[in-house]
Scaffold this motif. Structure first.
Motif, PDB file in Angstrom:
ATOM      1  N   ASN A  92       0.820  -1.210   0.000  1.00 52.37           N
ATOM      2  CA  ASN A  92       0.000   0.000   0.000  1.00 52.37           C
ATOM      3  C   ASN A  92       0.852   1.257   0.000  1.00 52.37           C
ATOM      4  OD1 ASN A  92       0.986  -0.702   2.487  1.00 52.37           O
ATOM      5  ND2 ASN A  92      -0.815  -0.053   3.627  1.00 52.37           N
ATOM      6  N   LYS A  93       2.164   1.102  -0.172  1.00 52.10           N
ATOM      7  CA  LYS A  93       3.035   2.271  -0.128  1.00 52.10           C
ATOM      8  C   LYS A  93       3.826   2.408  -1.429  1.00 52.10           C
ATOM      9  CE  LYS A  93       3.605   2.539   4.820  1.00 52.10           C
ATOM     10  NZ  LYS A  93       4.511   2.272   5.928  1.00 52.10           N
ATOM     11  N   THR A  94       4.117   3.641  -1.777  1.00 47.73           N
ATOM     12  CA  THR A  94       4.872   3.905  -3.005  1.00 47.73           C
ATOM     13  C   THR A  94       6.317   3.449  -2.849  1.00 47.73           C
ATOM     14  OG1 THR A  94       5.530   6.059  -2.205  1.00 47.73           O
ATOM     15  CG2 THR A  94       3.517   5.972  -3.514  1.00 47.73           C
ATOM     16  N   GLY A  95       7.021   3.440  -3.970  1.00 46.20           N
ATOM     17  CA  GLY A  95       8.436   3.103  -3.951  1.00 46.20           C
ATOM     18  C   GLY A  95       9.194   3.976  -2.963  1.00 46.20           C
ATOM     19  N   ALA A  97       8.023   5.578  -0.280  1.00 52.96           N
ATOM     20  CA  ALA A  97       7.674   5.261   1.109  1.00 52.96           C
ATOM     21  C   ALA A  97       8.271   3.910   1.526  1.00 52.96           C
ATOM     22  CB  ALA A  97       6.160   5.243   1.281  1.00 52.96           C
ATOM     23  N   ASN A  98       8.337   2.979   0.576  1.00 49.37           N
ATOM     24  CA  ASN A  98       8.955   1.692   0.884  1.00 49.37           C
ATOM     25  C   ASN A  98      10.426   1.870   1.238  1.00 49.37           C
ATOM     26  OD1 ASN A  98       7.714  -1.163   0.549  1.00 49.37           O
ATOM     27  ND2 ASN A  98       6.589   0.103  -0.895  1.00 49.37           N
ATOM     28  N   ILE A  99      11.127   2.636   0.401  1.00 51.29           N
ATOM     29  CA  ILE A  99      12.559   2.817   0.626  1.00 51.29           C
ATOM     30  C   ILE A  99      12.803   3.623   1.900  1.00 51.29           C
ATOM     31  CG2 ILE A  99      14.655   3.870  -0.317  1.00 51.29           C
ATOM     32  CD1 ILE A  99      13.518   3.225  -3.111  1.00 51.29           C
ATOM     33  N   ALA A 100      11.955   4.626   2.132  1.00 51.67           N
ATOM     34  CA  ALA A 100      12.169   5.524   3.260  1.00 51.67           C
ATOM     35  C   ALA A 100      11.700   4.932   4.587  1.00 51.67           C
ATOM     36  CB  ALA A 100      11.455   6.844   3.002  1.00 51.67           C
ATOM     37  N   SER A 101      10.985   3.811   4.519  1.00 57.66           N
ATOM     38  CA  SER A 101      10.316   3.258   5.702  1.00 57.66           C
ATOM     39  C   SER A 101      11.130   3.309   6.995  1.00 57.66           C
ATOM     40  CB  SER A 101       9.893   1.824   5.405  1.00 57.66           C
ATOM     41  OG  SER A 101       9.515   1.161   6.570  1.00 57.66           O
ATOM     42  N   SER A 102      12.347   2.776   6.959  1.00 58.69           N
ATOM     43  CA  SER A 102      13.093   2.686   8.210  1.00 58.69           C
ATOM     44  C   SER A 102      13.456   4.071   8.741  1.00 58.69           C
ATOM     45  CB  SER A 102      14.351   1.848   8.012  1.00 58.69           C
ATOM     46  OG  SER A 102      15.201   2.476   7.089  1.00 58.69           O
ATOM     47  N   LEU A 103      13.654   5.027   7.838  1.00 60.15           N
ATOM     48  CA  LEU A 103      13.989   6.378   8.282  1.00 60.15           C
ATOM     49  C   LEU A 103      12.756   7.081   8.838  1.00 60.15           C
ATOM     50  CD1 LEU A 103      16.302   7.548   5.344  1.00 60.15           C
ATOM     51  CD2 LEU A 103      16.952   6.467   7.494  1.00 60.15           C
ATOM     52  N   THR A 104      11.622   6.901   8.147  1.00 63.81           N
ATOM     53  CA  THR A 104      10.378   7.514   8.603  1.00 63.81           C
ATOM     54  C   THR A 104      10.028   7.031  10.008  1.00 63.81           C
ATOM     55  OG1 THR A 104       9.701   7.277   6.303  1.00 63.81           O
ATOM     56  CG2 THR A 104       8.041   8.043   7.840  1.00 63.81           C
ATOM     57  N   ILE A 105      10.144   5.714  10.190  1.00 69.47           N
ATOM     58  CA  ILE A 105       9.797   5.145  11.491  1.00 69.47           C
ATOM     59  C   ILE A 105      10.699   5.691  12.584  1.00 69.47           C
ATOM     60  CG2 ILE A 105       9.787   3.000  12.820  1.00 69.47           C
ATOM     61  CD1 ILE A 105       8.917   1.601  10.194  1.00 69.47           C
ATOM     62  N   ARG A 106      11.963   5.900  12.244  1.00 75.70           N
ATOM     63  CA  ARG A 106      12.901   6.395  13.260  1.00 75.70           C
ATOM     64  C   ARG A 106      12.904   7.913  13.394  1.00 75.70           C
ATOM     65  NH1 ARG A 106      16.420   1.576  14.128  1.00 75.70           N
ATOM     66  NH2 ARG A 106      15.352   0.095  12.803  1.00 75.70           N
ATOM     67  N   ASN A 131       7.235   7.021  -7.272  1.00 74.62           N
ATOM     68  CA  ASN A 131       5.849   7.407  -7.027  1.00 74.62           C
ATOM     69  C   ASN A 131       4.860   6.296  -7.339  1.00 74.62           C
ATOM     70  OD1 ASN A 131       6.414  10.038  -6.175  1.00 74.62           O
ATOM     71  ND2 ASN A 131       6.799  10.613  -8.319  1.00 74.62           N
ATOM     72  N   ARG A 132       5.395   5.121  -7.616  1.00 73.75           N
ATOM     73  CA  ARG A 132       4.490   4.029  -8.022  1.00 73.75           C
ATOM     74  C   ARG A 132       4.333   2.997  -6.927  1.00 73.75           C
ATOM     75  NH1 ARG A 132       7.199   2.927 -13.695  1.00 73.75           N
ATOM     76  NH2 ARG A 132       6.584   0.815 -13.147  1.00 73.75           N
ATOM     77  N   LEU A 133       3.196   2.282  -6.966  1.00 76.22           N
ATOM     78  CA  LEU A 133       2.964   1.201  -6.015  1.00 76.22           C
ATOM     79  C   LEU A 133       3.665  -0.061  -6.526  1.00 76.22           C
ATOM     80  CD1 LEU A 133      -0.812   1.670  -5.150  1.00 76.22           C
ATOM     81  CD2 LEU A 133       1.147   2.177  -3.695  1.00 76.22           C
ATOM     82  N   PRO A 134       4.040  -0.939  -5.594  1.00 78.43           N
ATOM     83  CA  PRO A 134       4.767  -2.152  -6.014  1.00 78.43           C
ATOM     84  C   PRO A 134       4.068  -2.942  -7.118  1.00 78.43           C
ATOM     85  CG  PRO A 134       4.830  -1.945  -3.645  1.00 78.43           C
ATOM     86  CD  PRO A 134       3.953  -0.834  -4.137  1.00 78.43           C
ATOM     87  N   LYS A 135       2.729  -2.950  -7.110  1.00 80.99           N
ATOM     88  CA  LYS A 135       2.049  -3.796  -8.098  1.00 80.99           C
ATOM     89  C   LYS A 135       2.228  -3.281  -9.524  1.00 80.99           C
ATOM     90  CE  LYS A 135      -2.490  -1.701  -7.443  1.00 80.99           C
ATOM     91  NZ  LYS A 135      -3.800  -1.895  -6.823  1.00 80.99           N
ATOM     92  N   THR A 136       2.647  -2.042  -9.672  1.00 79.10           N
ATOM     93  CA  THR A 136       2.857  -1.507 -11.023  1.00 79.10           C
ATOM     94  C   THR A 136       4.313  -1.605 -11.456  1.00 79.10           C
ATOM     95  OG1 THR A 136       3.320   0.741 -10.307  1.00 79.10           O
ATOM     96  CG2 THR A 136       1.009   0.176 -10.627  1.00 79.10           C
TER      97      THR A 136
END
Lengths: 364, 286
Positions: A92-95, A97-106, A131-136
C-alpha cells in the motif's frame, strides 16, 4: 586479538514442533565480506537468516554482532537489514515510502530522508518508480526497491534470502554483479542465501554449505569445488554434476585402481591418499577432467550416447557396461564424433576425488 | 474483477437472479407504504395506488398502535431501535476487536496450540436453543437478565468464532514477511501489527465487521428470552405487532423491517469497494 566478526553464530538451534530446522550452527563472517549460505531447498537457509534477523527465536545458541550478544533483542535493535525471498514490499506504499520506511519510522528529518532516498534510488537506477505502487513495478524494479529499502539504513549486516530467485536469467546475472559491486563499494557485510552454486561462485568470498540444518563445510567457492568434504557437496557443487563411479583399489607394489572396466596403474596422487588396505570406494571425476580420445588410445572404452554443444565447449555423454559419464570437451574435439561412436577415455590424476562407498565421506 | 464478458445468456441469468433476490425487498417496501386495507388484500396489490407513511408514524406513536386493537405491543418502536443499535454495535465492535487479537495470535504465533481455532469454533456447534434456557437461569442468578450488558456479552460470545475464523483467514493470506520487514525497519511487534497488519487486511476487517453486525442485528432468540421489558431489539419488536382484534399489523411490521434494512444496505454500499480482496497484490513474488 582481531576485531570482532560482523556476525558470529554459536550453537544455534531451531526446531518447529519436534522437527529440527537447523542445529548446532557455528560460523562467523568477517566485516566487509560477502558470505553465501549455500544449500538445497529445506537445508535451513531461510531459518538461519530469520534467526539472525531476530524474527524467529532460537531454541538454543547465540547470535553475536561485532561481539555484542543480540540473541534476545528485537529485530529493530539489531542493526540489520533483510531482503526476504518474496521481497515483502509494503503493497500500500509507493516506492519512495517503501525505501524511506526505516527512516520515517525512526523519525529522521524530512529533508534528510529525501536526500538519502534520492541517493539510493540513483545508485539503483529506480528514480522512476518512486511514485508508483509495487504492483505496477516490474520484477527487477521491485527487487531494486527491496534492495533500496535495505541499503538506505547502512546497517552493520545485510541478510539476503535468495534475492535473485524470481528474476529471469539475464537480469539475474546483471543484478548479481551489481550486488557484488555495491557490497564492495559500500564495504558492507552481506550474508546471502542461495541454492544456486553458480551464484555462490560468482559473488562469494566465503561459502557456508548447509545440509539438513547443519553446516557441512565452510570454504571459498573454489575450494568447495576442488576440495569438497564429501560426496554430497561434490555433487551439489558444479554443473554438469560430477561423475561418480564405483572403483576398487588393489594395493601392493604394482597397485592399481579399477574403474569403468579399466585398470589404472598410475594415478599416484590418488593412490597415495587412499587407505593402505585397499578395497572398494567411489571415484569422483569432474566432467572437465576426463579426456576424450580415439578408441585404442585410452584405457576406458565407451560409446557416445549424446553430444550437446554449449558453444566453445560441448557436453558429451558416454556409456559402457559399467557406467555412464559426462565430459566437457572442446567443441572441435567433440565434433570428431557422433552418437553411437566408440571412444576412448583417460583420467587425469589432477582433480580426482575418492569417497567412501557407503558413507560418502571424502577419502582423498 | 475478472475480465469476463457479459454475454446475452449470462445477462439473462443475472437478471433473473437479480429479480429473485430483490423481490422480497420490493415486497417489504411496498407493504410498508400500503394503507391498512391493502395489507392483506386478495388479489394482492403489488404497488399501492395511495402510498402512505402512516405505518411509519404508527411505529413511533403508542396511541396509534393501541388504536388498532387489544393485545400485542403497546410501546413505540423507539426503544427497540435504540436497543438494537446499542447491542449490535457494541457486540460487533467487541467481537471484532477480540477476534482480531485472537486471529493474529493464532495465525502468527500459534498461540494456545493447534487445537485453539477448533476449540473456538466448537462454540458454534451448540444449537443456540440448547443453551438459551441455561443462560436464562444463569443470567437471572447473576443479575444480567434484561440488561444490555448481558445481551452484548452473549452477542460477543456467539459471534467470536466467526470473527476469529474470518479474520484469521485474512491474516493467513497476508505474507508474514511484510510484518517482519517493518519490524526490521524499526517497529516493535505490536506496532508492526497496528501499522502493517491491520491496514493491509482492512477489506477483510470491514467485511467481517459487516457480517458480524448482520448476525447481531437480526438475532432474535436470545434477545427474546434474556429480556423482559428493559431490553428490546428490532427483531423482538417485530414479532409483537400482533393484536387480538386486528390480527397481524403487516404494514407496521413492514415499516419497521424497512428501517431495519437501511443501515445494512447503507453499510454494504459504503464498504463495497473494500470488500474485494487484492490489497496485497504486487507485494510479494508469486
Amino acid at each position: 586479538m582481531l576485531a570482532p566478526a560482523a556476525l558470529e553464530v554459536r550453537g544455534l538451534c531451531k526446531a518447529f514442533g519436534d522437527k529440527a530446522a537447523v542445529c548446532d550452527l557455528d560460523f562467523a563472517i568477517p566485516e566487509g565480506s560477502l558470505t553465501v549460505l549455500l544449500g538445497s531447498a529445506g537445508a535451513g537457509k531461510t531459518t538461519t537468516l530469520r534467526l539472525i534477523a531476530g524474527v524467529d527465536r532460537p531454541n538454543a545458541g547465540r547470535v553475536l554482532m561485532r561481539g555484542r550478544n543480540v540473541t534476545g533483542l528485537e529485530p529493530k535493535d539489531r542493526d540489520i537489514a533483510m531482503i526476504f525471498d518474496n521481497l515483502a514490499l509494503y503493497p500500500n506504499k509507493t516506492g519512495f515510502a517503501n525505501i524511506a520506511s526505516s527512516l520515517t519510522i525512526r523519525g529522521t528529518a524530512k529533508a534528510e530522508i529525501e536526500q538519502r532516498v534520492a541517493e539510493v534510488s540513483s545508485t539503483l537506477r529506480i528514480a522512476h518508480v518512486l511514485n508508483r505502487l509495487p504492483k505496477t513495478m516490474s520484477g527487477g524494479e521491485r527487487q531494486r526497491v527491496a534492495l533500496g529499502r535495505a541499503l538506505i539504513r547502512k546497517p552493520g549486516l545485510f541478510l539476503l534470502d535468495e534475492p535473485l530467485s524470481s528474476l529471469d536469467a539475464m537480469l539475474r546475472i546483471e543484478l548479481r554483479a551489481e550486488l557484488k559491486r555495491l557490497q564492495r563499494d559500500l564495504g558492507a557485510t552481506f550474508l546471502l542465501a542461495t541454492p544456486d552454486f553458480a551464484e555462490a561462485m560468482a559473488v562469494a568470498d566465503t561459502v557456508v554449505m548447509l545440509r539438513a540444518g547443519r553446516v557441512v563445510q565452510i570454504a571459498t567457492a573454489q575450494s568447495l569445488y576442488d576440495d569438497p568434504v564429501d560426496r554430497e557437496v561434490a555433487r551439489f557443487v558444479g554443473a554438469p554434476e560430477i561423475n561418480l563411479m564405483k572403483a576398487v583399489y588393489e594395493p601392493g607394489i604394482l597397485g592399481s585402481i579399477q574403474v569403468a572396466g579399466a585398470s589404472f596403474a598410475g594415478l599416484k596422487k590418488l593412490r597415495n591418499a587412499l587407505p593402505k588396505a585397499g578395497g572398494p570406494f567411489e571415484i569422483g571425476i569432474r566432467p572437465e577432467h576426463l579426456k576424450l580420445l580415439p578408441p585404442g588410445q585410452a584405457p576406458i572404452k565407451a560409446r557416445v550416447f549424446d553430444i550437446e554443444p554449449l558453444g566453445l565447449k560441448s557436453m558429451v555423454t558416454v556409456k559402457n557396461e559399467e557406467s555412464e559419464m559426462r565430459l566437457i570437451v572442446d567443441t572441435d574435439v567433440a565434433g570428431r564424433y557422433s552418437a553411437g561412436d566408440v571412444v576412448g577415455l583417460d583420467l587425469v590424476d589432477l582433480g580426482l576425488l575418492a569417497f567412501d562407498a557407503v558413507s560418502g565421506v571424502r577419502l582423498a | 474483477m475478472t475480465g469476463r464478458k457479459l454475454t446475452w445468456p449470462l445477462a439473462f441469468v443475472l437478471f433473473g437472479a437479480l429479480i429473485i433476490s430483490l423481490f422480497p425487498v420490493f415486497w417489504i417496501v411496498m407493504t410498508a407504504i400500503k394503507p391498512p386495507t391493502d395489507w392483506n388484500a386478495s388479489p394482492a396489490i403489488w404497488v399501492p395506488s395511495h402510498p402512505t407513511m402512516v405505518n411509519f408514524k404508527t411505529l413511533f406513536d403508542p396511541d396509534a398502535i393501541r388504536a388498532y386493537g387489544v393485545g400485542g405491543v403497546s410501546q413505540a418502536a423507539t426503544n427497540s431501535v435504540f436497543g438494537s443499535l446499542l447491542a449490535s454495535v457494541a457486540g460487533t465492535v467487541l467481537s471484532v476487536v477480540i477476534g482480531l487479537c485472537a486471529a493474529i495470535g493464532i495465525s502468527r504465533y500459534a498461540n494456545g496450540g493447534k487445537a485453539t481455532p477448533l476449540i473456538i469454533l466448537s462454540g458454534r456447534m451448540f444449537p443456540p436453543a440448547a443453551i438459551a434456557v441455561p443462560f436464562v437461569i444463569i443470567y437471572s442468578n447473576v443479575g444480567l437478565i434484561d440488561t444490555y450488558r448481558g445481551l452484548i456479552a452473549i452477542y460477543v460470545a456467539g459471534t467470536l468464532p466467526f470473527s476469529t475464523w474470518m479474520l484469521k483467514s485474512f491474516v493467513d493470506d497476508l505474507p508474514r514477511e511484510i510484518e517482519e520487514a517493518v519490524m526490521i525497519d524499526g517497529r516493535s511487534r505490536l506496532m508492526a501489527h497496528i501499522f502493517v497488519t491491520i491496514p493491509l487486511i482492512r477489506g477483510g476487517l470491514l467485511a467481517t465487521t459487516l457480517f458480524i453486525f448482520i448476525l447481531n442485528w437480526s438475532e432474535f432468540m436470545f434477545a427474546l428470552v434474556l429480556s423482559y421489558s428493559n431490553v428490546t431489539t428490532i427483531p423482538v419488536q417485530l414479532a409483537r405487532y400482533v393484536t387480538a382484534t386486528a390480527g397481524t399489523l403487516y404494514g407496521v411490521q413492514a415499516a419497521l423491517a424497512v428501517l431495519a434494512m437501511l443501515p445494512l444496505i447503507l453499510a454494504g454500499l459504503l464498504i463495497q469497494s473494500h470488500l474485494a480482496r487484492g490489497m496485497t497484490f504486487g507485494a510479494v513474488k508469486r
